[in-house]
Design an enzyme around this catalytic site. Structure first.
Site, PDB file in Angstrom:
ATOM      1  CD  GLU A 162      -2.786   1.510   0.470  1.00  0.00           C
ATOM      2  OE1 GLU A 162      -2.434   1.536  -0.731  1.00  0.00           O
ATOM      3  OE2 GLU A 162      -3.941   1.784   0.843  1.00  0.00           O
ATOM      4  CG  ASP A 185      -5.252   9.516   6.405  1.00  0.00           C
ATOM      5  OD1 ASP A 185      -4.428  10.221   6.993  1.00  0.00           O
ATOM      6  OD2 ASP A 185      -6.410   9.906   6.167  1.00  0.00           O
ATOM      7  CG  ASP A 209      -4.324  11.063  -5.997  1.00  0.00           C
ATOM      8  OD1 ASP A 209      -4.203  10.313  -5.005  1.00  0.00           O
ATOM      9  OD2 ASP A 209      -5.430  11.494  -6.385  1.00  0.00           O
TER      10      ASP A 209
END
Ligand code: IMP
Ligand code: MG
Length: 173
Positions: free
Chosen positions: A95, A99, A155
């Site tokens: 991954e 978060d 991103d």
């Protein structure tokens, strides 16, 4: 906008990825390793780390996204699922960043339900202070504080993924 100097340069990233790959290579000797990348964010980390892992492996991917991110019941949508039969495989999930932990926890439980021989998780970045769901991480590139970062696959609005380094992102106001 992308601010200041990189938080992690391309050189720092490559040397840390090599350290993780070395640990993985020694932990998985003789195992039936299936490396599963979580797309889209992990594509760059994934392609770097698999090239540095020195034990035979198979590749697969899962495409997932989470929304309602402010809620602990945040939903995760799987757009494309793992194709391999994972029963009796030693699955290593790869991954980009953890978060709240909601995305990874959902994918982890989905894989465990299919009875792999083992399951470990490798995350490039860990925002531990933001965690809402406890998910065990076996290999972590870097711990970071609560800042939004882009680059190296990560991103903002599907932009900046191609930057070869990690940078802090601030919205223009
Ligand atoms: P979680 O479900 O809250 O752990 O969210 C994890 C996903 O949110 C990651 O796979 C990323 O796609 C995205 N994400 C979380 N923090 C950042 C960040 O700082 N930059 C870019 N994407 C992030
Ligand atoms: Mg992601």
């Amino acid at each position: 906008m992308v601010t200041g100097k990189p938080l992690f340069t391309a050189e720092q990233i490559q040397s840390r990825v090599r350290e993780l790959a070395d640990r993985i290579s020694s932990d998985y000797g003789g195992k039936n390793l299936l490396a599963v990348g979580i797309l889209r964010g992990a594509f760059m980390f994934y392609s770097d780390i698999v090239r540095m892992i020195r034990v035979p492996l198979s590749v697969d991917f899962i495409v997932a996204s989470s929304y309602l991110k402010t809620s602990t019941t945040g939903e995760v949508k799987v757009h494309y699922d793992i194709r391999e039969d994972i029963k009796d495989k030693d699955v290593l999930l790869i991954e980009d960043i953890v978060d709240s932990g909601i995305t990874l926890n959902y994918i982890r439980e989905r894989i465990l339900a299919r009875s792999p021989a083992s399951l470990r998780i490798c995350a490039f970045l860990d925002k531990r202070g933001r965690r809402e769901v406890d998910v065990p991480l076996d290999y972590v590139g870097f711990q970071i504080s609560n800042e939004y970062v882009v680059g190296y696959g990560l991103d903002y609005d599907n932009k900046f993924r191609n930057l070869p380094y990690i940078s802090i992102f601030k919205k223009n106001r």
